[in-house]
Design an enzyme around this catalytic site. Structure first.
Site, PDB file in Angstrom:
ATOM      1  N   GLY A  71       0.819  -1.209   0.000  1.00  0.00           N
ATOM      2  CA  GLY A  71       0.000   0.000   0.000  1.00  0.00           C
ATOM      3  C   GLY A  71       0.852   1.258   0.000  1.00  0.00           C
ATOM      4  N   ASN A 149      -7.013   4.295   9.438  1.00  0.00           N
ATOM      5  CA  ASN A 149      -6.430   3.093  10.039  1.00  0.00           C
ATOM      6  C   ASN A 149      -6.312   3.147  11.552  1.00  0.00           C
ATOM      7  OD1 ASN A 149      -4.443   5.127   9.485  1.00  0.00           O
ATOM      8  ND2 ASN A 149      -2.867   3.661  10.026  1.00  0.00           N
ATOM      9  N   GLN A 179      -7.464   0.208   4.177  1.00  0.00           N
ATOM     10  CA  GLN A 179      -8.273  -0.384   5.243  1.00  0.00           C
ATOM     11  C   GLN A 179      -9.715  -0.648   4.792  1.00  0.00           C
ATOM     12  OE1 GLN A 179      -7.224  -1.630   7.986  1.00  0.00           O
ATOM     13  NE2 GLN A 179      -5.245  -0.649   8.338  1.00  0.00           N
ATOM     14  N   SER A 198      -3.995  -2.839  -0.465  1.00  0.00           N
ATOM     15  CA  SER A 198      -2.939  -3.735   0.005  1.00  0.00           C
ATOM     16  C   SER A 198      -3.531  -5.111   0.293  1.00  0.00           C
ATOM     17  CB  SER A 198      -2.319  -3.143   1.272  1.00  0.00           C
ATOM     18  OG  SER A 198      -1.496  -4.086   1.905  1.00  0.00           O
ATOM     19  N   THR A 236      10.132  -7.885 -11.585  1.00  0.00           N
ATOM     20  CA  THR A 236       9.371  -9.102 -11.873  1.00  0.00           C
ATOM     21  C   THR A 236       8.188  -9.191 -10.927  1.00  0.00           C
ATOM     22  OG1 THR A 236      11.396 -10.186 -12.598  1.00  0.00           O
ATOM     23  CG2 THR A 236       9.546 -11.618 -12.040  1.00  0.00           C
ATOM     24  N   CYS A 323       2.675   0.532  12.070  1.00  0.00           N
ATOM     25  CA  CYS A 323       3.777   1.256  11.447  1.00  0.00           C
ATOM     26  C   CYS A 323       4.168   2.482  12.254  1.00  0.00           C
ATOM     27  CB  CYS A 323       3.462   1.626  10.006  1.00  0.00           C
ATOM     28  SG  CYS A 323       1.828   2.256   9.781  1.00  0.00           S
TER      29      CYS A 323
END
Lengths: 380, 380
Positions: A71, A149, A179, A198, A236, A323
């Site tokens: 995210g 969040n 969220q 996310s 990738t 976080c």
């Protein structure tokens, strides 16, 4: 020991079903999707199919999708590489956004762009009119999170986007949907130019995010290189993460009762109403609050101490987003304008469809029990 | 049908052992490593342990490590956020680097920085003296790949780094180690300020990369947000990818014979020497060529056609790196100065420790057989 995990806004346990996605990936979908032989182009087709699944879950209306690693990367890409670069760029951002959004705007400020931060109310809800009012003729991009969040505040991003466009049709609108995705549904996404999500908040794996963007809306790659993802994100592709993300979105669509987490929330808050001196920091009105994140402040108790006493009972909650857990919670407390006591006692409880009503009631009763003990200690 | 996978420079099949890493992750290591309770801090400790494993495999001397989502993000971070930003910055880059490196330098050029590209020889080897000769007093960063992803050319990055430092002790040195890590070993890493790697080239999963950097060397985050990875890379860590990466590096250290892939290469090239008009584009000298990537040009044959005829026989190779496969191979052919015929007939064959001598000989004989047929068609 019985364990009750109520920190689903931080991350979620991978779905049991993903074990099969893993096995299929490891057996027959591990080839490089950019390679030219058929077993590799089949992988690319699976990735394209995952995009369709996710766009459908979002309710895309003329949107496309590319995958990122999280995210944060998604939001960075939109804010730092979305909108057309020109002189005198101006941006509008709500005041209690996730750090990946806030730090991106601070970066833009540091290189000379104008950014207006619009204060939210104490519960984390931003006024649509205030956001639109901050838009001027130079505004390139407006960013408002769909679900906060920390508090679970739900912003009416459809309405905000419409008001922004009414004020300046050239201004682009981004909603951080990390969220909210697959939990809060949008009726009309036509004014939402970018929506970022996310996988690991949805019982898929850490390491995958996505950007939904309106076709023809300006967007440039942030990660530069081989030009994967139609030139929009090099590196990738994380096939396992992508296929797991789509599987989780499908699971939510087909097997999760959209009203279920509201039942958990109501049961939890009802149980908590018996605890004296608890301030609910999440919005009161149902239309302003998502079902799966609740933030309460147990006044006179230190949130981190409460977290650890609950941990001893096998119950996992947080004092704020993971976080920011290691940096303290001053940032978000300041953004919401909490008192020192409210901030100190704040804990976040976040549900998943796999939690039971019994679990959330046990957790609330443990909070009550521990609060009583901790308050005695505090008084000594 | 028997399948022979010889495109290991594009990506590799996940180790069977990673199934257990997955199970352990999904069962007990899925919590957010930034959360405050013990089962989450244990995950952070596992991530820290993975860093030690990878730094050991690199041969770090005063190096630290942070995780990213891929080799491209790692290189972007070093080139765009490494070195101290100041006026009149100058950069040096070898001429046949991976697009994630080249595009980063082109971005720096677009914002006014000076970049000197140093031509490699036809096999992809850059002259250490030429690189050092391009360094001036304003040179902030020099970037040379350790092993070339197209030709398998091996650059003596230890010596180049030492020469760069001798010329300008302030210049920082980055080596893209994506194709080399755990396959080509460094004796002395003390002059290598940054070394970037990727998990999926090593039989781990797509979606994880890392940056090794010397302690106290300037480096700023590229992905902004919650400040994970000691503030150097935001976004919830991809625990599964990280633990799988470390498990694969350990597997290579403990269970792969370092000389084995050289045996495969020799057997393959020996078998190919029977095919008329084949030019080996990889370096001839053993010290200039890694063991696991060989590039040959089958003159008078179209490489992509050859790829598909081999595919029909269950043999997978490439015409160049997967990330440029869809753009054609003009970029790298131009960088190496190949003739049009050489470029058209080029195919890359890349080995893994799981290939057998028989497999590579079968592949070479299939190339011989198909070449004979295709050349007949071309003459018609």
């Amino acid at each position: 020991m019985r364990e009750i995990y109520l920190d689903n806004a931080a991350t979620t346990r991978p779905l049991a079903e993903l074990k099969e996605v893993y096995a299929a990936y490891a057996e027959e979908a591990w080839q490089n999707p950019s390679a030219l032989y058929a077993c590799a182009t089949r992988v690319q087709k699976q990735i394209d199919g995952a995009k369709e699944t996710l766009l459908h879950a979002f309710g895309g209306q003329g949107h496309k999708c590319f995958f990122t690693s999280c995210g944060s990367e998604s939001a960075n890409t939109v804010i730092l590489r979305g909108a057309k670069q020109k002189k005198n760029m101006h941006y509008v951002c709500a005041g209690a956004e996730h750090p990946c959004v806030e730090e991106s705007f601070k970066f833009l400020q540091s290189v000379g762009c104008g950014v207006t931060f619009v204060q939210t109310n104490k519960n984390g809800v931003v006024s649509p009119e205030a956001v639109a009012g901050a838009v001027n003729e130079n505004t390139a991009l407006v960013s408002v999170m769909h679900v906060n969040n920390e508090t679970g505040a739900k912003n009416d991003v459809e309405r905000i986007a419409a008001l922004v466009k009414a004020r300046n049709p050239q201004a682009l609108f981004h909603a951080d949907g990390v969220q909210a995705f697959c939990k809060e549904h949008l009726q009309n996404t036509s004014n939402i130019d970018y929506y970022t999500v996310s996988a690991h908040k949805l019982h898929a794996h850490k390491g995958t995010g996505a950007v939904f963007y309106k076709d023809h809306t300006p967007i440039k790659p942030y990660i530069l290189g081989g030009g994967q993802e139609n030139g929009l994100r090099s590196g990738t592709q994380n096939t396992l993460g992508i296929l797991s993300f789509a599987a989780a979105a499908e699971y939510f669509e087909k097997r999760v009762d959209p009203g279920y987490m509201r039942i958990l929330r109501d049961a939890f808050l009802n149980e908590c109403s018996n605890i004296p001196d608890v301030a609910v920091l999440s919005p009161e009105n149902e239309e302003d609050a998502c079902a799966h994140i609740v933030n309460i402040s147990v006044l006179g108790v230190n949130g981190e101490t409460l977290l650890h006493t609950l941990e001893a009972a096998g119950i996992y909650i947080s004092t704020g987003s993971a976080c920011s857990s290691k940096k303290g919670k001053s940032r978000i407390a300041a953004a919401l304008g909490l008192s020192q006591e409210e901030a100190a006692g704040a804990v976040r409880i976040s549900f998943s469809p796999f939690n039971t009503k019994e679990e959330v009631c046990v957790a609330a009763r443990e909070i009550a029990k521990n609060t009583a003990v901790l308050r005695k200690f505090m008084r000594k």
